[in-house]
Design a protein around this motif. Structure first.
Motif, PDB file in Angstrom:
ATOM      1  N   SER A  89       0.824  -1.205   0.000  1.00  0.00           N
ATOM      2  CA  SER A  89       0.000   0.000   0.000  1.00  0.00           C
ATOM      3  C   SER A  89       0.862   1.261   0.000  1.00  0.00           C
ATOM      4  CB  SER A  89      -0.910   0.000   1.225  1.00  0.00           C
ATOM      5  OG  SER A  89      -0.138   0.162   2.396  1.00  0.00           O
ATOM      6  N   ALA A  90       0.229   2.375  -0.323  1.00  0.00           N
ATOM      7  CA  ALA A  90       0.935   3.662  -0.336  1.00  0.00           C
ATOM      8  C   ALA A  90       1.418   4.036   1.063  1.00  0.00           C
ATOM      9  CB  ALA A  90       0.021   4.744  -0.891  1.00  0.00           C
ATOM     10  N   THR A  91       0.644   3.665   2.072  1.00  0.00           N
ATOM     11  CA  THR A  91       1.045   3.955   3.446  1.00  0.00           C
ATOM     12  C   THR A  91       2.302   3.174   3.825  1.00  0.00           C
ATOM     13  OG1 THR A  91      -1.288   4.265   4.009  1.00  0.00           O
ATOM     14  CG2 THR A  91       0.252   3.999   5.830  1.00  0.00           C
ATOM     15  N   GLY A  92       2.344   1.916   3.459  1.00  0.00           N
ATOM     16  CA  GLY A  92       3.519   1.101   3.733  1.00  0.00           C
ATOM     17  C   GLY A  92       4.755   1.625   3.019  1.00  0.00           C
ATOM     18  N   LEU A  93       4.581   2.042   1.767  1.00  0.00           N
ATOM     19  CA  LEU A  93       5.700   2.601   1.018  1.00  0.00           C
ATOM     20  C   LEU A  93       6.186   3.901   1.637  1.00  0.00           C
ATOM     21  CD1 LEU A  93       4.464   1.911  -2.623  1.00  0.00           C
ATOM     22  CD2 LEU A  93       6.246   0.700  -1.358  1.00  0.00           C
ATOM     23  N   ALA A  94       5.251   4.742   2.082  1.00  0.00           N
ATOM     24  CA  ALA A  94       5.634   6.005   2.720  1.00  0.00           C
ATOM     25  C   ALA A  94       6.390   5.753   4.025  1.00  0.00           C
ATOM     26  CB  ALA A  94       4.392   6.854   2.980  1.00  0.00           C
ATOM     27  N   ILE A  95       5.954   4.785   4.788  1.00  0.00           N
ATOM     28  CA  ILE A  95       6.634   4.459   6.047  1.00  0.00           C
ATOM     29  C   ILE A  95       8.048   3.949   5.772  1.00  0.00           C
ATOM     30  CG2 ILE A  95       6.626   2.857   7.997  1.00  0.00           C
ATOM     31  CD1 ILE A  95       3.541   3.179   8.003  1.00  0.00           C
ATOM     32  N   ILE A  96       8.210   3.100   4.768  1.00  0.00           N
ATOM     33  CA  ILE A  96       9.544   2.605   4.416  1.00  0.00           C
ATOM     34  C   ILE A  96      10.437   3.758   3.988  1.00  0.00           C
ATOM     35  CG2 ILE A  96      10.815   1.230   2.711  1.00  0.00           C
ATOM     36  CD1 ILE A  96       8.502  -0.771   2.805  1.00  0.00           C
ATOM     37  N   TYR A  97       9.909   4.675   3.171  1.00  0.00           N
ATOM     38  CA  TYR A  97      10.696   5.827   2.710  1.00  0.00           C
ATOM     39  C   TYR A  97      11.130   6.700   3.893  1.00  0.00           C
ATOM     40  CZ  TYR A  97      12.233   9.750  -0.122  1.00  0.00           C
ATOM     41  OH  TYR A  97      12.987  10.739  -0.701  1.00  0.00           O
ATOM     42  N   ILE A  98      10.218   6.969   4.806  1.00  0.00           N
ATOM     43  CA  ILE A  98      10.538   7.822   5.953  1.00  0.00           C
ATOM     44  C   ILE A  98      11.586   7.172   6.851  1.00  0.00           C
ATOM     45  CG2 ILE A  98       9.564   8.785   8.088  1.00  0.00           C
ATOM     46  CD1 ILE A  98       6.974   9.275   6.431  1.00  0.00           C
ATOM     47  N   ILE A  99      11.468   5.878   7.075  1.00  0.00           N
ATOM     48  CA  ILE A  99      12.457   5.181   7.912  1.00  0.00           C
ATOM     49  C   ILE A  99      13.836   5.226   7.259  1.00  0.00           C
ATOM     50  CG2 ILE A  99      13.151   2.915   8.776  1.00  0.00           C
ATOM     51  CD1 ILE A  99      10.156   2.381   9.298  1.00  0.00           C
ATOM     52  N   ILE A 100      13.891   4.969   5.947  1.00  0.00           N
ATOM     53  CA  ILE A 100      15.174   5.029   5.245  1.00  0.00           C
ATOM     54  C   ILE A 100      15.722   6.444   5.283  1.00  0.00           C
ATOM     55  CG2 ILE A 100      16.311   4.767   3.004  1.00  0.00           C
ATOM     56  CD1 ILE A 100      14.238   2.583   2.374  1.00  0.00           C
ATOM     57  N   CYS A 108      20.563  13.637   1.508  1.00  0.00           N
ATOM     58  CA  CYS A 108      19.810  12.579   2.172  1.00  0.00           C
ATOM     59  C   CYS A 108      18.609  12.159   1.333  1.00  0.00           C
ATOM     60  CB  CYS A 108      19.370  13.055   3.551  1.00  0.00           C
ATOM     61  SG  CYS A 108      18.469  11.823   4.464  1.00  0.00           S
ATOM     62  N   THR A 109      17.907  13.115   0.767  1.00  0.00           N
ATOM     63  CA  THR A 109      16.739  12.808  -0.051  1.00  0.00           C
ATOM     64  C   THR A 109      17.148  12.049  -1.312  1.00  0.00           C
ATOM     65  OG1 THR A 109      15.616  14.761   0.811  1.00  0.00           O
ATOM     66  CG2 THR A 109      14.739  13.813  -1.210  1.00  0.00           C
ATOM     67  N   GLY A 110      18.248  12.450  -1.937  1.00  0.00           N
ATOM     68  CA  GLY A 110      18.721  11.752  -3.124  1.00  0.00           C
ATOM     69  C   GLY A 110      19.139  10.320  -2.832  1.00  0.00           C
ATOM     70  N   ILE A 111      19.914  10.137  -1.783  1.00  0.00           N
ATOM     71  CA  ILE A 111      20.367   8.796  -1.403  1.00  0.00           C
ATOM     72  C   ILE A 111      19.181   7.922  -1.024  1.00  0.00           C
ATOM     73  CG2 ILE A 111      21.650   7.521   0.369  1.00  0.00           C
ATOM     74  CD1 ILE A 111      23.647   9.900   0.349  1.00  0.00           C
ATOM     75  N   THR A 112      18.246   8.482  -0.274  1.00  0.00           N
ATOM     76  CA  THR A 112      17.062   7.730   0.144  1.00  0.00           C
ATOM     77  C   THR A 112      16.218   7.317  -1.058  1.00  0.00           C
ATOM     78  OG1 THR A 112      17.010   8.883   2.246  1.00  0.00           O
ATOM     79  CG2 THR A 112      14.978   7.819   1.557  1.00  0.00           C
ATOM     80  N   THR A 113      16.068   8.205  -2.035  1.00  0.00           N
ATOM     81  CA  THR A 113      15.273   7.881  -3.213  1.00  0.00           C
ATOM     82  C   THR A 113      15.884   6.721  -3.985  1.00  0.00           C
ATOM     83  OG1 THR A 113      14.537  10.184  -3.341  1.00  0.00           O
ATOM     84  CG2 THR A 113      14.275   8.841  -5.323  1.00  0.00           C
ATOM     85  N   VAL A 114      17.208   6.711  -4.133  1.00  0.00           N
ATOM     86  CA  VAL A 114      17.875   5.614  -4.836  1.00  0.00           C
ATOM     87  C   VAL A 114      17.685   4.291  -4.078  1.00  0.00           C
ATOM     88  CG1 VAL A 114      20.125   4.712  -5.541  1.00  0.00           C
ATOM     89  CG2 VAL A 114      19.545   7.102  -5.981  1.00  0.00           C
ATOM     90  N   ILE A 125      14.723  -1.004  -3.298  1.00  0.00           N
ATOM     91  CA  ILE A 125      13.879  -1.849  -2.454  1.00  0.00           C
ATOM     92  C   ILE A 125      12.494  -2.035  -3.083  1.00  0.00           C
ATOM     93  CG2 ILE A 125      12.679  -1.967  -0.225  1.00  0.00           C
ATOM     94  CD1 ILE A 125      15.176  -0.711   1.015  1.00  0.00           C
ATOM     95  N   TYR A 126      11.937  -0.964  -3.653  1.00  0.00           N
ATOM     96  CA  TYR A 126      10.628  -1.044  -4.304  1.00  0.00           C
ATOM     97  C   TYR A 126      10.652  -2.027  -5.473  1.00  0.00           C
ATOM     98  CZ  TYR A 126       6.447   0.247  -6.853  1.00  0.00           C
ATOM     99  OH  TYR A 126       5.248   0.200  -7.512  1.00  0.00           O
ATOM    100  N   LEU A 127      11.700  -1.968  -6.290  1.00  0.00           N
ATOM    101  CA  LEU A 127      11.794  -2.890  -7.421  1.00  0.00           C
ATOM    102  C   LEU A 127      11.989  -4.332  -6.953  1.00  0.00           C
ATOM    103  CD1 LEU A 127      13.948  -0.757  -9.868  1.00  0.00           C
ATOM    104  CD2 LEU A 127      11.514  -1.309 -10.061  1.00  0.00           C
ATOM    105  N   LEU A 128      12.756  -4.526  -5.897  1.00  0.00           N
ATOM    106  CA  LEU A 128      12.937  -5.870  -5.354  1.00  0.00           C
ATOM    107  C   LEU A 128      11.623  -6.445  -4.840  1.00  0.00           C
ATOM    108  CD1 LEU A 128      16.328  -5.505  -3.451  1.00  0.00           C
ATOM    109  CD2 LEU A 128      15.906  -6.757  -5.568  1.00  0.00           C
ATOM    110  N   ILE A 129      10.813  -5.602  -4.210  1.00  0.00           N
ATOM    111  CA  ILE A 129       9.512  -6.053  -3.701  1.00  0.00           C
ATOM    112  C   ILE A 129       8.534  -6.274  -4.854  1.00  0.00           C
ATOM    113  CG2 ILE A 129       7.491  -5.343  -2.359  1.00  0.00           C
ATOM    114  CD1 ILE A 129       9.424  -3.974  -0.411  1.00  0.00           C
ATOM    115  N   THR A 130       8.536  -5.377  -5.850  1.00  0.00           N
ATOM    116  CA  THR A 130       7.606  -5.480  -6.971  1.00  0.00           C
ATOM    117  C   THR A 130       7.847  -6.739  -7.791  1.00  0.00           C
ATOM    118  OG1 THR A 130       7.447  -3.079  -7.110  1.00  0.00           O
ATOM    119  CG2 THR A 130       6.762  -4.305  -9.039  1.00  0.00           C
TER     120      THR A 130
END
Length: 81
Positions: free
Chosen positions: A2-13, A54-60, A65-70
């Motif tokens: 879900s979008a919420t799960g993805l947002a939580i993963i992004y914020i933690i990273i 930090c934002t650039g590194i986190t996005t990469v 991680i998103y592609l690995l999960i997808t």
């Protein structure tokens, strides 16, 4: 996922990367001494630069991680069962 799960993963990273980047490029030599100020605090912490890095590194990292999960290369549910 879900979008919420993805947002939580992004914020933690993002927070983990931010705390890793935070002490980098800090000059603790003071040119002006001020009473009551911590001697170890930096004059110019360069926070905007650190936020951008930090934002650039986190996005990469997040995209990897998103592609690995997808593509189900990283599947935590199969690991648990």
């Amino acid at each position: 996922m879900s979008a919420t799960g993805l947002a939580i993963i992004y914020i933690i990273i993002w927070w983990m990367a931010f705390f890793i980047i935070l002490p980098i490029d800090v000059n603790r030599q003071k040119s002006i001494k001020i009473d009551g100020e911590d001697a170890g605090s930096p004059e110019n912490p360069r926070m905007l630069k650190k936020f951008i890095y930090c934002t650039g590194i986190t996005t990469v990292i997040f995209m990897i991680i998103y592609l690995l999960i997808t593509y189900e290369i990283l599947n935590l549910r199969s690991i648990i069962n």
